[in-house]
Design an enzyme around this catalytic site. Structure first.
Site, mmCIF file in Angstrom:
data_model
loop_
_atom_site.group_PDB
_atom_site.id
_atom_site.type_symbol
_atom_site.label_atom_id
_atom_site.label_comp_id
_atom_site.label_asym_id
_atom_site.label_seq_id
_atom_site.Cartn_x
_atom_site.Cartn_y
_atom_site.Cartn_z
ATOM 1 N N ASP A 366 0.768 -1.191 -0.180
ATOM 2 C CA ASP A 366 0.052 0.153 0.107
ATOM 3 C C ASP A 366 0.840 1.289 -0.107
ATOM 4 O O ASP A 366 1.997 1.377 0.513
ATOM 5 C CB ASP A 366 -0.947 0.005 1.196
ATOM 6 N N ASP A 477 -6.212 -6.714 -2.295
ATOM 7 C CA ASP A 477 -6.382 -6.460 -0.732
ATOM 8 C C ASP A 477 -7.917 -6.004 -0.890
ATOM 9 O O ASP A 477 -8.646 -5.743 -1.814
ATOM 10 C CB ASP A 477 -5.473 -5.515 -0.229
ATOM 11 N N GLY A 528 -5.649 -9.210 5.828
ATOM 12 C CA GLY A 528 -5.299 -10.622 6.191
ATOM 13 C C GLY A 528 -6.573 -11.689 5.471
ATOM 14 O O GLY A 528 -6.582 -11.563 4.397
ATOM 15 N N ASP A 533 -11.603 -18.313 1.165
ATOM 16 C CA ASP A 533 -12.547 -19.243 0.714
ATOM 17 C C ASP A 533 -12.327 -20.112 -0.619
ATOM 18 O O ASP A 533 -11.197 -19.686 -1.373
ATOM 19 C CB ASP A 533 -13.921 -18.384 0.758
ATOM 20 N N GLU A 613 21.507 -13.354 12.493
ATOM 21 C CA GLU A 613 19.922 -13.574 11.860
ATOM 22 C C GLU A 613 20.072 -13.651 10.499
ATOM 23 O O GLU A 613 19.390 -14.340 9.744
ATOM 24 C CB GLU A 613 19.156 -12.423 12.315
HETATM 25 C C1 DGJ Z 1 -4.133 -5.006 4.976
HETATM 26 C C2 DGJ Z 1 -3.312 -6.276 4.604
HETATM 27 O O1 DGJ Z 1 -3.538 -7.318 4.983
HETATM 28 C C3 DGJ Z 1 -1.994 -5.888 4.752
HETATM 29 O O2 DGJ Z 1 -1.059 -6.737 4.711
HETATM 30 C C4 DGJ Z 1 -1.581 -4.639 4.160
HETATM 31 O O3 DGJ Z 1 -1.382 -4.809 2.753
HETATM 32 C C5 DGJ Z 1 -2.562 -3.618 4.355
HETATM 33 N N1 DGJ Z 1 -4.012 -3.850 3.983
HETATM 34 C C6 DGJ Z 1 -2.124 -2.226 3.446
HETATM 35 O O4 DGJ Z 1 -3.112 -1.192 3.545
#
Ligand code: DGJ
Length: 728
Positions: A366, A477, A528, A533, A613
């Site tokens: 984003d 998204d 997320g 589905d 790491e």
């Molecule tokens: C929700 C997504 O699940 C995140 O990984 C990220 O892309 C943000 N939105 C960005 O706005």
């Protein structure tokens, strides 16, 4: 696999490798369900019993026979208005305002191949399939319902959908049109479902089915974080390794409804389909409505077999295209590394650091477009913000490619910010009810994707960005749920039509992207895992599983997800510590082991980790490449439940031919002077000998499975142990 139609006896039988499904036509023409379970032979009509049931009505033709009642008989597609007072599959409002429908059998035939559903995701196969079509009709209204049952040569599931056609001259309304109904004559079942919230999706919950409606549903316009369109009915004694259970999965990404209830005669009915709560679909003369597809599966060998069937199905018969089984690039995502605070230089620097460690793709999340410096503005304007980036998107793509990395891009096509050029130009493209103030979510509104011109405009902008910058991956998204449903083009406002058309618009957008860019990898995402589905997986073979990237919480989320969805579909990344969502610190090895139970990647600023790491990251990338085939195409086993086992979580991948095993253990609670812990493996060859690569020790497969192995003593919470066994 076979479908047998006995026309004389009106008996229709479906055999999969391990199961049998049978139905018949009752003496008055109703389609009666007989059996679904372990493979059997013969005519199962003997299972039906008839009795005089008080307050359970009888069809008119039954005359003085009070023993034939649709309130008690098991059915394939029950409808409201026949005297069946249970949850029904079909609910019709007639043009005269009455609610009634009475489907009777017309014909049945077997068609070669698997049916498809226009504009909707559906199971596909090249390995051979058959479809049983059973036609039912309501003589009064002319509504004709063709029930579709698909069986695949190499899968143990049955797919179901209904094709509803108006052969009459008036316009009835479909008020409910489920994808499947399954009646059980007896038995006591548990309902297992996967509820959640943003950041904690698909939490396992098991409870006894009650003599009451248990409804799993989403009214949010998407399948949602809160409920998932996948559930299981299981015998009380069923566990991972044994017992009977039935799975139900809906290939649909909009609002849905799944109902399960025990009736007054101890019979169980389960119904699943798109949500009827906001559904009212006028079916004009000659028009056809296709329900989404549901996939049912029976397992006599517990949950692991059931999951395995769904994993195989989704991997090979739902996911498709270029990335169906191919290893996806190991990516670094800019979100948790930079959020909105970046320019082009910073992104290229993140990519450079990552490329040195072996990462294969940079995903610019984003903030790259419009006036997107925060989440108040920019959605809808899918042209790069060159002022912020300091260069064009094409230049960033070129510089990232020059580092040897692919370039991926984040989009949120269904949304619009009020502070955007798109909204200023087309305020009527957003869902807003005239005269009312809309509900905002993350400060944004939802675009009316039921309108083709809206989808066209967004598609053209996104396609241009993909072409401009050699974009090989898209993260799609969706960060709020639907509300204020009002389409400015509809003749009259019918929320029931618009919500489903919206989902068809989203599918159309995705299908167009795949047609135009066949090699494009699309990762689904909705804050997320809010649209995780089987329908979405038809277009996006992986989905960002949760905005919660904490390794310990992810163990629970990924455990629940694994019941209905394969590992290859689970987007999972190593992120920074303290974790940005929970504040918990886990070591990088543990974060890697947990993220490897998915499509693997990173989501942190690699500049900020220590040289030690970095060496671990390099090794993780090598390990993931080495184990990829085993993880993505092997068989996944849940060895513990994070909802029951407090000391450690364990899971395992075995090669389909049993030749190798990757065992994963994470301690959840360290104890002073505690007991020794053991883990038992599964899915090995009893008589083979397995060598643990890390130590060289050898064990018979039977010993690993029946006696197990001790877990090395760990002195801290959240330590991981990952070991690889190879068959000699
Ligand atoms: C929700 C997504 O699940 C995140 O990984 C990220 O892309 C943000 N939105 C960005 O706005």
């Amino acid at each position: 696999m076979s479908i047998i139609i006995d026309q004389k006896e009106k008996l229709f039988t479906i055999h999969t490798a391990q199961s049998t499904y049978q139905m018949t036509v009752g003496k008055f023409g109703h389609l009666i369900h007989l059996y679904y379970g372990k493979k059997t032979e013969g005519d199962m009509r003997y299972l039906l019993t008839y009795g005089d049931r008080g307050f359970s009505g009888n069809p008119y033709e039954a005359e003085r026979d009070r023993t034939y009642s649709l309130d008690a008989l098991p059915q394939e597609y029950p409808c409201y208005g026949t005297g069946d007072y249970r949850n029904v599959a079909l609910h019709v409002k007639n043009p005269d305002g009455t609610y009634s429908c009475d489907l009777r059998y017309q014909s049945a035939r077997v068609v070669e191949g698997k049916y498809s559903l226009p504009g909707l995701p559906a199971v596909h196969t090249e390995a051979g399939a058959e479809t049983l079509e059973v036609v039912l009709a309501d003589r009064q209204s002319g509504l004709e319902v063709t029930l579709l049952y698909g069986v695949l040569a190499d899968s143990d599931v049955i797919t179901r959908a209904a094709r509803i056609r108006n052969t009459g001259s008036e316009t009835p309304y479909l008020e409910k049109a489920a994808s499947c109904c399954l009646d059980f004559l007896y038995g006591a079942y548990d309902l297992i479902h996967f509820h959640g919230r943003h950041g904690m999706e698909r939490q396992f919950e098991r409870s006894s089915l009650l003599h009451a409606d248990q409804v799993l549903q989403s009214r949010r316009g998407v399948s949602s974080h809160q409920q998932n369109p996948f559930f299981i009915l299981a015998d009380h004694r069923t566990g991972e390794e044994s017992g009977e259970c039935y799975g139900f999965s809906l290939l649909y990404s909009g609002g849905f409804k799944a109902e399960a209830a025990v009736d007054q005669y101890q019979q169980t009915r389960a119904v699943m389909g798109l949500s009827d709560e906001f559904f009212s679909w006028p079916l004009q003369q000659g028009e056809i409505f296709h329900t989404p597809e549901a996939v049912v599966c029976y397992s006599a060998r517990g949950f692991s077999e059931l999951s395995f069937q769904y994993h195989q199905l989704i991997r090979y018969h739902v996911c498709r295209g270029e990335w169906q089984t191919k290893r996806r690039p190991i990516l670094i995502n800019s979100w948790e590394a930079a959020y909105f605070d970046f320019d082009g230089e910073k992104i290229v620097e993140i990519a450079r650091q990552a490329s040195e460690l072996g990462v294969e793709m940079l995903v610019l999340d984003d903030g790259w477009f419009g006036k997107r410096d925060d989440d108040f503005a920019g959605l809808g304007d899918w042209a790069a913000n060159e002022k912020k980036l300091g260069c064009t998107l094409g230049e960033i793509g070129t510089r990232i490619n020059a580092l040897g990395l692919k370039f991926g891009l984040w989009i949120e096509p269904e949304m619009v910010s009020e502070d955007s050029d798109l909204y200023r130009k087309h305020p009527d493209w957003a869902f807003v009810i005239p005269g009312r103030k809309p509900v905002r979510g993350r400060y944004q509104l939802v675009l009316d994707f039921s309108r083709k011109e809206v989808v066209d405009c967004i598609f053209e902008q996104v396609a241009a960005a993909i072409e401009q910058a050699n974009v090989e991956y898209i993260k799609m998204d969706m960060n709020r749920h639907l509300s204020d449903i009002y389409s400015h083009t509809a003749v009259f406002q019918n929320q029931g039509v618009i919500l489903h058309k919206y989902v068809l618009g989203v599918y159309d957008f995705l299908e167009r992207l795949l047609q135009k860019f066949p090699k494009l990898l699309i990762e689904g995402c909705a804050g997320g895992g809010g649209r995780f589905d089987a329908g979405m997986l038809y277009y996006t073979p992986q989905i960002w599983c949760s905005d919660n990237s904490d390794a310990v919480e992810r163990i629970r989320i990924q455990y629940g997800t694994s019941f209905g969805y394969p590992i290859a579909t689970v987007g999972s990344h190593v992120s920074a510590v303290p974790n940005h969502q929970t504040g918990r610190s886990t070591n990088i090895v543990t974060r890697g082991v947990v993220a490897m139970a998915g499509s693997f990647g990173y989501e942190l600023d690699l500049k900020l980790i220590t040289p030690e790491e970095k060496a671990i990251v390099r090794q993780q990338i090598q390990d993931y490449k080495k184990y990829f085939d085993l993880i993505q195409n092997g068989r996944y086993w849940r060895l513990t439940s994070p909802f029951e086992d407090e000391d450690y979580a364990a899971w395992e991948f075995t090669a389909q031919d049993g030749s190798e095993v990757l065992l994963n253990v994470v301690t959840l609670a360290a104890h002073f002077n505690g007991p020794s812990l053991y883990v038992r493996l599964r899915g090995l060859e009893e008589d083979a000998v397995y060598r643990m690569e890390e130590t060289g020790a050898e064990y018979p497969g039977s010993a690993l499975m029946y006696a197990g192995v001790p877990i090395p003593k760990m002195t801290d919470d959240y330590q991981a142990w990952q070991v690889h066994f190879v068959r000699k």
